[in-house]
Each structure stands twice: as C-alpha cells, then as structure tokens.
Design an enzyme around this catalytic site. Sequence first.
Site, mmCIF file in Angstrom:
data_model
loop_
_atom_site.group_PDB
_atom_site.id
_atom_site.type_symbol
_atom_site.label_atom_id
_atom_site.label_comp_id
_atom_site.label_asym_id
_atom_site.label_seq_id
_atom_site.Cartn_x
_atom_site.Cartn_y
_atom_site.Cartn_z
ATOM 1 N N LYS B 76 -50.545 -1.218 4.526
ATOM 2 C CA LYS B 76 -49.449 -1.049 3.567
ATOM 3 C C LYS B 76 -49.517 -2.183 2.535
ATOM 4 O O LYS B 76 -49.873 -3.320 2.874
ATOM 5 C CB LYS B 76 -48.119 -1.106 4.341
ATOM 6 C CG LYS B 76 -46.876 -0.780 3.527
ATOM 7 C CD LYS B 76 -45.615 -0.858 4.420
ATOM 8 C CE LYS B 76 -44.340 -0.510 3.657
ATOM 9 N NZ LYS B 76 -43.145 -0.603 4.512
ATOM 10 N N SER B 151 -40.094 3.467 3.978
ATOM 11 C CA SER B 151 -40.907 3.020 2.875
ATOM 12 C C SER B 151 -42.402 3.079 3.116
ATOM 13 O O SER B 151 -43.185 3.085 2.169
ATOM 14 C CB SER B 151 -40.526 1.582 2.529
ATOM 15 O OG SER B 151 -40.894 0.705 3.580
ATOM 16 N N SER B 175 -38.513 2.154 8.356
ATOM 17 C CA SER B 175 -39.626 2.387 7.430
ATOM 18 C C SER B 175 -40.965 2.708 8.065
ATOM 19 O O SER B 175 -41.894 3.108 7.381
ATOM 20 C CB SER B 175 -39.790 1.196 6.482
ATOM 21 O OG SER B 175 -38.826 1.241 5.457
#
Lengths: 476, 488, 93
Positions: B76, B151, B175
């Site tokens: 990420k 997210s 997330s």
Amino acid sequence: MSWETVIGLEVHVQVNTKSKQFCGCSTEFGAEPNTQTCPVCLGMPGQLPVLNIEAARKTVLTGLAINADINLISKFDRKNYFYPDLPKGYQITQFPLPIVEHGYLDIPVNDGEKRIGVTRIHMEEDAGKSMHEGLDGVSHIDLNRSGVPLMEIVSEPDMANADEAIAYLKQLHQLVCFLDVSGANMEKGQFRCDANVSVRRSGEPLGTRTEMKNMNSFRFIKQAIEYEVNRQIEIIENGGAVVQESRLWDSVKNESRSMRSKEEAHDYRYFPEPDLPPLRFTQDEVDAIRAGMPELPGQLRKRFETEFGLSPYDADVLTQTRESAAWYESLAAAHPADPKRCANWMINELLGRLNEAGKELAESPVSSQRLAGLLERVGDHTISGKAAKDVLDIMMESDDDADTIIETKGLKQVSDTGAIDAIIVDVMAANPGQVEGYRGGKDKLLGFFVGQVMKASRGKANPGMVNQRLKALLKG
Amino acid sequence: MPFSTLSKIKDRLDAGATTAVAVAKTYLDRIAAFNGDLNAFVDIDPAHVLEQAEASDAYRTKHGARALEGLPIAIKDIFCTQDGPTRCCSHILKDFHAPYDAHVITKLKEAGAVLVGKTNMDEFAMGSSTETSAFGPCHNPWDIERIPGGSSGGSASAVAAALVPAALGTDTGGSIRQPASVCGITGLKPTYGRVSRRGIIAFASSLDQAGPMTRTVKDAAMIAAAMSGHDSMDSTSVPDAPAVDWLGACDKTGMKGLRIGKPKEYFVDGMDTGVRAAIDAALAECEALGAEIVDISLPHTDAAVAAYYVIAPSEASANLSRYDAVRFGHRCDNPDDLLDMYTRSRDEGFGKEVKRRILTGTFALSSGYYDAYYIKAQQVRTLIRQDFINAFAQVDVIATPTSPITAFKLGEKTADPLTMYLSDIFTIALNLAGLPGLSQPCGFVDGLPVGLQWIAPAWREDVILGAASAYEAATDWVKAPINFGGEA
Amino acid sequence: MMDIDIRKVAMLSRIRLTDDEAAELGPQLSNIIGYVEQLGAVDTDGVEPIAHPHDIAMPQRLDVVTNVNRREALQAPAPQTESGLYVVPKVIE
C-alpha cells in the site's frame, strides 16, 4: 497608594544529555546546520519518538532537589502550532500530568530567606532555530536543536520585584549546575527565562499579566522586568488597561515590544501524545535517583562552616560552583593544618589573581596541590606571608613549586633563635635610650624594636619569633 | 497459477518447480494487462521487481529459502520505501521519496519477499472506497463500476484480481477488513502493538495497524508472522507481546467447543438482507462444525462510530501538520509570505476528505470543545474496550458481518461524507479497543462478495486464525472474478 | 445544527479555503459534529478516558548518540534549501 509587583518565571533548561529527547541525534552545540538531524527530529512521515530515559531521570533529580513531588505516572501531550522551526507542527510536551509538581526554592533576601514555590517541571523537546538577519525576504531554518531535551520549570507568582526574580534565577542556575543536569550556558540558550509580570495597587486583586520573552542574561532580565513594571504602572496611572500579550525584550534599545503577530489566534489544542505510552517510575527507581544526588550548595555551605570552621561568607563564596567547592576541598586536603588559611588564600589571593588575568578557576595555572605546597611553608614559618604572596605571583607564571622558588629567590625567613638574638642585641646596643624607655614602662616601643629588627634582617626574620625574643631580651 | 495461494507458490518454489523470476513475470504480465481497468497500482517498476526476484533466486541457491523467499507482495502506498515514491496517494507528497524503509518493509525484505509496486488507497487512508485517492479511484474486480472498499482498496483489488497473490494494507477503522470483505479476500488486522508503525505514514496513531491481505487465512498468517515483532523505535510496539504460532493456528479443521459470540448490536435493521442471510448461513456452518453460538451484547457499539470520528480526525489533524512545505512535500508557487505558503500549499496538496478530517479534528480539539468531544470520546473508548472484555468472559471469539452492505457504486456515497463514514460501523469498535480482527469471504449477494468478521481478545490472533481456517476448509467462498481470469 | 466558524478552524489548520470550499465544508463539518454529539448521551460518569488501547510501559532509550550526518539524503525531498539550511518565506516575530 503604593504599587505591588507580582512576578512568576518560566525557565527552559536544556538537559545535558548526549542525545536528543526522542531520537539518537547528538545535542552537541555549534555543529554545521542540519547535520545533527534524522527523520525523527525532522518530523518526517511515519517517524516515531522514543524517550531518552536519561533526560527523564535528570528531570526527576531536579524535582527531588527542589523538594517536589515526583509523579510516578506522567504523560506526554502534543502542543499544536505552526512554525517553520517546529518540524512536526506540534511540540511533544507534558500538559495536565507533568513529571514533577509542587516544589520550592528558598532564596536569599535582605532580611533572610524567602520561599518561592515551583508549580511544576515538565519535560519537552526544543524547536530548531530560525535565522533572519541579513536575509532578504526569507528565513533560514537549522534543526540541529530540534528535539533537544528541555525541562520547563514554572514558578508560582511569588516574586515581588526584579531582585527577587534574579535571586531565584541565580539559585536555580546554581542548582542545575550542581546537579549536573544542564550546562546552563545562557549564551548558548541552555537556560532561558520568560517572565510573567503584573502590577496591582496594594490590596487589590491580581492585575493583567504580560509575558516577557527573549532575555538571555540576568542583567537583561532585571532590566526587562523593571521596564515592564514601570510601563504597566504608567498605563494604569494614565487610565489605560494592560493588554495580556507576549513582549519581546530588545537589549539594544533597552525596551520591549509587543509580539502580537505571534499571538494571533492561538489555540494550542493540547491532547495526549498517542505515540508515547505514559511514563512510569517506581518509588524504588526514584529513591535510587535520590541516592545519587550530589551535595547541594546549601548543604555544602553548612558543611564547610562546621567541618572547616569557615565563616558563612567564605563558605558561601567557595560553594558558588561545584568546581570551586571541589577545588577548595582538594586544597584543604593537601594542607589539612589550616583550612581557614586555605580559604583565605584561595579567595583573596588565587581567585583575585585569576580574576585579574580573566581566567576561570578551571584554567588556573596553579593547582591546588601547588598552592598547598606554598601554604605548608607559610604554616611552618619558612617564609612570611608577605613573601608567600610574591611566591604565588611567580607561581602564576611558572611551573616551579613553592620550595624551588623560595630557594632560588632566597626568601626563606630566619627562624633561628641564635641569629635573631644576635640581631636584637645589635639593635638594642644601637638604641640605648629606647631600651631605657621600654624598661621604664613604655610598652608601645616594642613596635619600634620589631621594625628595627625586621629592617636589619631585610624582612627575612620570622615576625612571631622576633616578637617573642624581643620581649624576652628587653626584660633584661 | 495466478489465482494460486501464496502457500502453494511457496511450495512450488521450494520444490524447484518454478523460480521467483518466473512467478514475478506472471504477475507483472497480469498487472500490465489489467491494471488499466482496476487502477489498483499507482506505481510499478517491473525492472526493479525482476531485480528483486533474481536476487531472491540467487539467495535461495546460495543460502536456502527464507520464510517468504521469492513471494511477490504488493505494498500500500502508505508504507515508506527507499525504492520508488511513497505518496500516500496525496498531491502533497507527489514527489516524495522516503529516505528510509518502514520497519515492516525491512522485515519483509529480510524474509526474502519480492516487493511489488505501490497500491492505490484513499488519500492518507481517509476513506472507505479508495475514491479519495489523488491518483483516481480504484475499481472492484467483481464489478468495475463498484468501489473496492477502502482505504486499502488498491491492495484488495490487486489480490482479488490476482495481479499479485498478497498485499499489505493498514487498518485504522476497518481499512484492511472492509476492502477485503467487498473484494472477496482475506484481510487480517493484528492486535495494536503487534506490528511496528514506524515508517508507515500516520493517520490516527492510536488506531493504525498494518496487516496482510491475501486469498486465504494461512497466507495471511504467513505474512503476519514475518511482519510482526517488537521495534525499539516505535514506543507503541509491544516488547513482550504474547507469541502466536501463526502457521500452527491455521491447522484447525473443526470448531468443537469453540464459543462464538454473536453481538445483537451487529444484527440490526437496515442491514442488507443478502448480507444478513450470508452471515446467518456462515454461523450455521460454524455450528455444524461444532461451535456454540452465544448471543452477546456490546452495548456501546452505537457510540463507536461517533467516538472514532472524534479520535481519528483529532490525531490526524496533528499528524498531518508536518506537511508544511518546509522539509518535504508540496510547496505552492511564489508564496507571498509564510502564512500564504502554509495555507496555499496545504490547500493545493490535500484533497477534500483529508481537509474535512483535519478541520473536524482541529475543531474537536479546540478550546471550549475539547472536553465535550475529545475527552468524552476517550471515555466512550474505555467503555467500548470494557464491552469486549465483558464479552470475552463469555466467549472465545466474536463473529459479525464485516460490512452491512456489499460494494457500492463509484460516486454513490461521495456527496454525503457522513453516510460514507457509517459504512465502517462494524469495523471501527475493535480498532478503538486495539483488538485483532479478520475478514474472510463467506458468500455472495448478486455476484458481490460478503465478508465474515472475526474478533478475538488482544494478542489472540491464533483464535481468529483457527476459526477462520476451519470455516475456510469447510466452505468454498474463496473465488476468482470471471472477468479477470476466474472460472464461472 | 451547530454553527461552526469554518474560517477560524481553517486558519488554525493552516488550510486556505476558497469561498466555495467554505460553503461546502462548513455545513458538512456541522453535520459531522452534529452526528458525534450523540456521545453526549452516553453515561460516562467516573469513566477514565484512555488515549492508548493497551496499558503498556514506556520503552527506555539509553542516552547514546546513534545517528550520523545524513543531511544530503534527508534534505533531498525539501522544496528549498541553501547551504544546508531550509529556506522559507521570512518569519516575522
């Protein structure tokens, strides 16, 4: 109606650790800009603080030395504001639960001592430095100081004039030096003071206070406080009202000016620092820190009075710094016969000469051992006190010890009874009238004979012995 | 092979049936083919990926294999890496190259993993749909008109479409778990303090925790084992965290004697009926496997979202103050003065959602409101933690839906931030309590995946992994989307 | 609904808001704050607030200098530097 002044002081003391409060960067003063920085003290993304435990211990030690409560659990908070020398946009500090609370310092005042309360000592990190001088439209930022450990020592508003404020600051300064928790060099910004000042007419409630900043010497602090007191009284007497604000002291113009620009919309939004768990000490750990506490100035002063029989004045002078107390103790150990002589010589002769030469005690060309060697010769009457001062002068300029100088300069005083008696006999023979007079009851003439004998010996005769032998021989 | 699990790839590598380079090429080809549709990766450097794979093959030959030798894992965009940009999908970091690796990245490198690119995410991890990314929205491989969750949407989308067999995410309020749920994969959020946060760009420091996103439970355990461990440079990383036998925990097949708590507050009206049915079926399956379902209550669940939307933005408002255009990050052109530099750089650099959160947090902390919002939220946090402690006196593990709904359409919720926030309703509480959680696929509604969430007491990831492994072994919900090469 | 001084909050946050942004964000913020006000209904009498999920000990870093000068690498991401110093528009005190 008379005016009263109310002063509270906030002192930022740099804790003298090797590394910063929350990272492993050096705290060394004077390095090239931004060479003592790392991702943590630059506030780079994802970087986290880890507390320097030594800084915490030194803060606890300071708290113990001012008889304060040590909070076995204390917490860190974030104080939020934007400033280019504050990398994270917040300062890690302690707000509702500081590590130290409720202490005091006793300061000397005219009629004795006055107790000044210390509200709290909290740990925090320093910001970097902004430089503006000589730059056109820009400022330069050096973050070497960012993250250097500080303790903020906050007093109660217990001081009633600038002199008391200075006495408190000097006491505090001396204390942190003795504890070896700070270099406390004011020029290097290691001991910085902000003063909260307000005035009121006697008996009235507290007035509006202003905060005086940027005072980097005791002299400026005194000037700034006095200036501020006068300014506030003038405002009120002219029917105005004092505005609560921060004011910056200008030591060149000898005046202060408002820092309202910095005050604009202040709201620090303190909240608990989520990156740091609470700081815990056990009572055992605190006790261990207490056990390692060095002798403090007051204790040292009292010991010097009782152990060495020194006057309060001498004891006070010698305990001004840890260095001078240690120097004195080493001198007294090397010349144990007469600690008072040691004090007199160190204070009146050595420190005087160093002062003239613009030198610190640490830079003294004469070591305590060498000075003790000289005092031994004074003690055993090898030389006179007067001659010894000349020897010390020579010692300041050379590496020779006292004995060598006494020998080569022929300063040894005459302590041989036979030799002194011979001189006395000669002097008496040359002054029959005075002998007659003395024997007739004019005791004051003894001084005349002493002078004559000393003159005849060219100052080398031992004055005590001259006195004693004169009295014996003049009796007839 | 692309939809293979990490552990199967590992077996083939260990058996000499393939090489790290061959594996890397397979996935690089898929990224080249499909990333245009998904926008799951915001940065990919194929040459660098192959370099790492070659180095891994060489290491294996010379020294033997490490725990993750040659396994490709996507990262990420919130993890700082010395290689390539780290931008947190924000314009304010558009040119940022971190001069350090996150602790987790170091650990994965030391375990021999091949790190693959940077995945798309909501800007600064603030969002539930990956629509707030500065690099455009990411798409759900099960229906590219729908969001992949957020997210960590890029990581979820990439794993679901087998652009990579595993990825790292971070989880502040769901997330990892929510995107795992809506993309039909497994996502594990470890106990707070299990994994170092150093080098992970902070959103809300007391809530953030990194974890793996994979196809299967065992794959998640493999990565979690390599990621976790104490870091002396993160004061919230727990030095004496109770150890977990990560892989051993995944050997469970039945659920005999397992007491599963079913919190009534997580099964309420307004929940998608399909989701509800899938969860009910999953719990019935657990019962069939020998578990006992116990009705429990977590009475402060309703207040969790409210507490979260005070605490997280408050911490974020301070965490994001460092983006001040002085030492790194975007600076506006020709600032008039210092204030103009700050306000304009931050206006230009931050997207709307990030601004909303900063402003919310600033307001909640500001003078006069602090006690009513921040202190109150922290008290509620205590109550929520206590709810879980009480519940775990009765049960071993808690099972809930991960999300009340399946993936919604892009743009469907962007107009009303509050509605978007409420989609995190089932994932937030355990972040506030610092507990571990896992989402795994447990069915489909109209072709869209549904996630089952497991919650365990602090440090008991083994309980979660055991239950989830047993469920996974007994069911067949780990699927591949047809449009990306899966079977119908 | 609470009326929030969005301009003041934005100034504290050092974020410039255009009039359009202020008009959009102001009501949204009020809406969010309105939602979190439900916290007021929770009985928290005597409840200790917590800032960290676990009650853990502060790690203790020994006082050792471990960092070397990496100025060049650390300043590489900086928008403007000169002779090793960060440069910003003039700071007025």
